[in-house]
Design an enzyme around this catalytic site. Structure first.
Site, PDB file in Angstrom:
ATOM      1  N   LYS A 192       3.922  -8.040  -6.582  1.00 54.26           N
ATOM      2  CA  LYS A 192       4.102  -7.124  -7.709  1.00 54.26           C
ATOM      3  C   LYS A 192       3.378  -5.816  -7.388  1.00 54.26           C
ATOM      4  O   LYS A 192       2.149  -5.722  -7.418  1.00 54.26           O
ATOM      5  CB  LYS A 192       3.532  -7.709  -9.011  1.00 54.26           C
ATOM      6  CG  LYS A 192       4.075  -6.939 -10.213  1.00 54.26           C
ATOM      7  CD  LYS A 192       3.067  -6.714 -11.301  1.00 54.26           C
ATOM      8  CE  LYS A 192       2.369  -5.409 -11.375  1.00 54.26           C
ATOM      9  NZ  LYS A 192       3.127  -4.189 -11.502  1.00 54.26           N
ATOM     10  N   GLU A 267     -10.167  -7.871  -5.029  1.00 51.20           N
ATOM     11  CA  GLU A 267     -10.788  -6.666  -4.460  1.00 51.20           C
ATOM     12  C   GLU A 267     -10.761  -5.634  -5.576  1.00 51.20           C
ATOM     13  O   GLU A 267      -9.696  -5.156  -5.956  1.00 51.20           O
ATOM     14  CB  GLU A 267      -9.997  -6.224  -3.214  1.00 51.20           C
ATOM     15  CG  GLU A 267     -10.796  -5.319  -2.315  1.00 51.20           C
ATOM     16  CD  GLU A 267     -10.622  -3.857  -2.636  1.00 51.20           C
ATOM     17  OE1 GLU A 267     -11.401  -3.348  -3.473  1.00 51.20           O
ATOM     18  OE2 GLU A 267      -9.706  -3.241  -2.076  1.00 51.20           O
ATOM     19  N   CYS A 301     -11.096   2.811  -3.705  1.00 52.14           N
ATOM     20  CA  CYS A 301     -12.065   1.874  -4.273  1.00 52.14           C
ATOM     21  C   CYS A 301     -13.423   2.001  -3.602  1.00 52.14           C
ATOM     22  O   CYS A 301     -14.452   1.818  -4.239  1.00 52.14           O
ATOM     23  CB  CYS A 301     -11.539   0.446  -4.178  1.00 52.14           C
ATOM     24  SG  CYS A 301     -10.863   0.035  -2.588  1.00 52.14           S
ATOM     25  N   GLU A 400     -16.661   3.677 -12.512  1.00 49.61           N
ATOM     26  CA  GLU A 400     -15.742   4.145 -11.472  1.00 49.61           C
ATOM     27  C   GLU A 400     -14.851   5.247 -12.067  1.00 49.61           C
ATOM     28  O   GLU A 400     -14.127   5.010 -13.031  1.00 49.61           O
ATOM     29  CB  GLU A 400     -14.880   2.973 -10.993  1.00 49.61           C
ATOM     30  CG  GLU A 400     -13.980   3.344  -9.841  1.00 49.61           C
ATOM     31  CD  GLU A 400     -13.249   2.137  -9.264  1.00 49.61           C
ATOM     32  OE1 GLU A 400     -12.669   1.364 -10.048  1.00 49.61           O
ATOM     33  OE2 GLU A 400     -13.254   1.984  -8.030  1.00 49.61           O
TER      34      GLU A 400
HETATM   35  P1  NDP Z   1      -4.961  -1.956 -12.808  1.00 49.27           P
HETATM   36  O1  NDP Z   1      -6.049  -2.850 -12.397  1.00 49.27           O
HETATM   37  O2  NDP Z   1      -4.476  -2.022 -14.210  1.00 49.27           O
HETATM   38  O3  NDP Z   1      -3.682  -2.130 -11.874  1.00 49.27           O
HETATM   39  C1  NDP Z   1      -3.657  -2.778 -10.627  1.00 49.27           C
HETATM   40  C2  NDP Z   1      -2.458  -3.710 -10.538  1.00 49.27           C
HETATM   41  O4  NDP Z   1      -2.596  -4.747 -11.491  1.00 49.27           O
HETATM   42  C3  NDP Z   1      -1.119  -3.038 -10.859  1.00 49.27           C
HETATM   43  O5  NDP Z   1      -0.102  -3.619 -10.092  1.00 49.27           O
HETATM   44  C4  NDP Z   1      -0.954  -3.384 -12.330  1.00 49.27           C
HETATM   45  O6  NDP Z   1       0.385  -3.292 -12.779  1.00 49.27           O
HETATM   46  C5  NDP Z   1      -1.448  -4.808 -12.346  1.00 49.27           C
HETATM   47  N1  NDP Z   1      -1.854  -5.298 -13.660  1.00 49.27           N
HETATM   48  C6  NDP Z   1      -2.145  -4.584 -14.767  1.00 49.27           C
HETATM   49  N2  NDP Z   1      -2.465  -5.409 -15.781  1.00 49.27           N
HETATM   50  C7  NDP Z   1      -2.362  -6.666 -15.315  1.00 49.27           C
HETATM   51  C8  NDP Z   1      -2.576  -7.961 -15.872  1.00 49.27           C
HETATM   52  N3  NDP Z   1      -2.975  -8.126 -17.131  1.00 49.27           N
HETATM   53  N4  NDP Z   1      -2.381  -9.047 -15.106  1.00 49.27           N
HETATM   54  C9  NDP Z   1      -2.020  -8.908 -13.830  1.00 49.27           C
HETATM   55  N5  NDP Z   1      -1.786  -7.711 -13.243  1.00 49.27           N
HETATM   56  C10 NDP Z   1      -1.969  -6.600 -13.965  1.00 49.27           C
HETATM   57  O7  NDP Z   1      -5.408  -0.478 -12.496  1.00 49.27           O
HETATM   58  P2  NDP Z   1      -4.901   0.852 -13.223  1.00 49.27           P
HETATM   59  O8  NDP Z   1      -3.687   1.283 -12.576  1.00 49.27           O
HETATM   60  O9  NDP Z   1      -4.850   0.686 -14.713  1.00 49.27           O
HETATM   61  O10 NDP Z   1      -6.120   1.813 -12.904  1.00 49.27           O
HETATM   62  C11 NDP Z   1      -7.241   1.837 -13.793  1.00 49.27           C
HETATM   63  C12 NDP Z   1      -8.529   1.934 -13.026  1.00 49.27           C
HETATM   64  O11 NDP Z   1      -8.668   0.817 -12.176  1.00 49.27           O
HETATM   65  C13 NDP Z   1      -8.640   3.121 -12.086  1.00 49.27           C
HETATM   66  O12 NDP Z   1      -9.012   4.284 -12.730  1.00 49.27           O
HETATM   67  C14 NDP Z   1      -9.680   2.617 -11.136  1.00 49.27           C
HETATM   68  O13 NDP Z   1     -10.950   2.791 -11.711  1.00 49.27           O
HETATM   69  C15 NDP Z   1      -9.385   1.145 -11.008  1.00 49.27           C
HETATM   70  N6  NDP Z   1      -8.564   0.832  -9.819  1.00 49.27           N
HETATM   71  C16 NDP Z   1      -9.175   0.324  -8.729  1.00 49.27           C
HETATM   72  C17 NDP Z   1      -8.438   0.097  -7.583  1.00 49.27           C
HETATM   73  C18 NDP Z   1      -9.045  -0.441  -6.359  1.00 49.27           C
HETATM   74  O14 NDP Z   1      -8.545  -0.163  -5.272  1.00 49.27           O
HETATM   75  N7  NDP Z   1     -10.059  -1.274  -6.454  1.00 49.27           N
HETATM   76  C19 NDP Z   1      -7.020   0.400  -7.511  1.00 49.27           C
HETATM   77  C20 NDP Z   1      -6.440   0.877  -8.748  1.00 49.27           C
HETATM   78  C21 NDP Z   1      -7.221   1.094  -9.837  1.00 49.27           C
HETATM   79  P3  NDP Z   1       0.919  -1.929 -13.450  1.00 49.27           P
HETATM   80  O15 NDP Z   1       0.836  -0.899 -12.409  1.00 49.27           O
HETATM   81  O16 NDP Z   1       2.282  -2.288 -13.832  1.00 49.27           O
HETATM   82  O17 NDP Z   1       0.005  -1.667 -14.628  1.00 49.27           O
END
Ligand code: NDP
Length: 496
Positions: A192, A267, A301, A400
């Site tokens: 996904k 992660e 990250c 973050e």
């Molecule tokens: P999310 O953690 O929401 O998204 C990461 C992935 O998880 C996406 O594919 C998302 O889908 C999916 N997801 C969202 N909700 C669920 C759920 N309940 N169950 C399973 N999967 C889910 O990150 P965001 O895009 O909302 O970003 C928000 C913040 O997260 C950023 O500002 C940053 O601080 C942090 N982040 C950290 C990352 C890292 O590399 N460690 C990467 C991205 C974000 P969908 O895109 O459809 O919402």
């Protein structure tokens, strides 16, 4: 109101070769149940690239069934060495189309083409080749056991159907860091991708299928995280969730996975300290601090988002860093000279700007940047931003931000640096800048972080494990260690 910046070249109307924007299930491109779609946008122009099928729970059922069937089908018949050869073939195919993938990544994410072309897609190819090499080397052990047994040995077996949930900051890299080891170990995958950036995942599935990956081995389900993600987490036939994203969602996944005792690797976020001692090569440290936060728009990250500087060189270093940063102007991501692209979305930019405001309220000084930027009146660009006068307790030093925003904090000595650096819920990465080799190694040992860079920042290698301490997650990606998380160990005792 966004400040207008002149683009070095007009935003090129490049025509990417789009993948089929549907779901990829069991080797077929299919519509989502109910025909639902969502739009994916180019964050540099705010234009819709295309509509993409949006999966729901029924599609998750179909994809998991396809992945489960593939586990017992042609995929199982391949020897480990043949799996490795196939992964290598896919890597070659990706390399032959590197420009196409790089263009698509840049259009979907807003990152500079320089990064997509010379870092992201090459790193994804490298991960494929690295794990291709491991496919026939994941072996069990025989034990010198006695008693009622003539033989005792262990088998390393695939875990089963792996659900890979990936974020938008490094879409193809994050996908391949999961898909490559999962397939090398003989698992099948339901992927996904993030809703902001689904396109390279779909294109990769197309490419892998053309290269000969059997149907059902890799399935791709774009769609809402809360819906597709949840359905994957709850699905009884999914054996493991491998997730990269926010700590908040990671916690939800852990909770959800408990019901079926799924294997989970996470992660998650970071607020990584980049520590500069007064005896460092300050030119190199300025460059390292700059790359540590502004590479990848700070949507990284492991970004070195907390810059700790020894008090006696703090002001000088920050001044030099500001001078260097003044030359970094957001630009057209398709211009090969651009080094700072558009943030992934308007929402993300609002979040980042909210933190800058919060920093001001807490008493920090914005010594550079802090303003939204537009090119041709469009795009979610943001000036690279440096906040001085920050203390480690402030929200901007603890949470973050996930954008090109650096906070700088002075420290007195190594003990103070380590104490402040470790005073965080996160522990993903850290940097240390000093010419004193003994101090460098001691600080590296004392830091609670999954990766420590000495006189360097933001460097990765497919052979080096990557992952977090504390709330930055658990489990490791890359390196031989990643294989642990994609295999089960079975102990077999043979009686006399
Ligand atoms: P999310 O953690 O929401 O998204 C990461 C992935 O998880 C996406 O594919 C998302 O889908 C999916 N997801 C969202 N909700 C669920 C759920 N309940 N169950 C399973 N999967 C889910 O990150 P965001 O895009 O909302 O970003 C928000 C913040 O997260 C950023 O500002 C940053 O601080 C942090 N982040 C950290 C990352 C890292 O590399 N460690 C990467 C991205 C974000 P969908 O895109 O459809 O919402």
């Amino acid at each position: 109101m966004a400040t207008e910046v002149k683009a070095a070249s007009a935003l090129t109307a490049a025509a990417p070769k789009l993948p089929p924007a549907r779901l990829f299930i069991g080797g077929e491109w299919v519509e989502a149940e109910g025909g639902r779609t969502f739009a994916t946008e180019n964050p540099a122009t705010e234009e819709v690239i295309c509509a993409v099928a949006s999966a729901g729970a029924a599609d998750v059922d179909r994809a998991v069934a396809a992945a489960k069937a593939a586990l017992a089908g042609d995929w199982k018949k391949l020897s480990a060495r043949e799996r490795g050869r196939l992964l290598w073939k896919i890597a070659d195919a990706l390399e032959a189309r590197i420009d196409e993938f790089a263009l698509l990544e840049t259009l979907d994410n807003g990152k500079p083409i320089f990064e997509s072309r010379y870092v992201d897609v090459p790193a994804a190819i490298d991960a494929l080749r690295y794990f291709a090499g491991w496919a026939d080397k994941v072996t069990g052990e025989t034990l010198p056991i006695g008693g009622p047994f003539v033989l005792a040995y262990t088998l390393r077996e695939p875990v089963g159907v792996i659900a890979a949930i990936t974020p938008w900051n490094f879409p193809l890299i994050q996908a391949l860091w999961k898909i490559a080891p999962a397939l090398a170990c003989g698992n099948t995958v339901v992927h996904k991708p993030a809703s902001y950036t689904p396109l390279t995942a779909l294109k990769f599935a197309e490419l892998a299928s053309e290269a000969g990956l059997p149907p059902g081995v890799l399935n791709v389900l774009p769609g809402r995280g809360s819906e597709v993600g949840n359905a994957l987490v709850e699905h009884p036939e999914v054996a493991k969730i491998t997730f990269t994203g926010s700590t908040e969602v990671g916690k939800d996944i852990m909770r959800g996975a408990a019901a079926t005792v799924k294997r989970v690797t996470l992660e998650l976020g970071g607020k990584s300290p980049n520590i500069v001692f007064a005896d460092a090569d300050l030119d190199a440290a300025v460059k390292g601090a700059y790359n540590g936060i502004f590479y990848g728009k700070g949507e990284v990250c492991a970004a070195g988002s907390r810059l700790f500087v020894e008090a006696k060189v703090h002001d000088e270093l920050v001044e030099r860093l500001v001078e260097r940063t003044k030359k970094l102007v957001p630009g057209d991501p398709l211009d090969p000279r651009t080094r700072l692209g558009a943030l992934v979305s308007g929402k993300q930019r609002e979040t980042v700007l909210g933190y800058v405001e919060e920093g001001r309220r807490e008493g920090a000084r914005v010594v550079h940047g802090g303003e939204a930027v537009a090119i041709g009146g469009k795009g979610y660009f943001l000036q690279p931003t440096i906040l001085d006068g920050v203390t480690n307790e402030m929200k901007v030093a603890q949470e973050e931000i996930f954008g090109p925003v650096l906070v700088t904090i002075p420290f007195e000595d190594a003990k103070d640096a380590v104490r402040q650096a470790n005073a965080s819920i996160y522990g993903l990465a850290a940097g240390v800048w000093t010419r004193d080799i003994g101090k460098a190694h001691q600080v590296a040992r004392d830091l609670q972080a999954g990766t420590v860079w000495i006189n360097q920042y933001n460097w990765y290698d497919s052979g080096m494990p990557f992952g977090g301490y504390k709330q930055s997650g658990f489990g490791r990606e890359l390196g031989s260690q990643a294989l642990e998380y994609y295999t089960e160990t079975k102990s077999v005792f043979v009686g006399k």
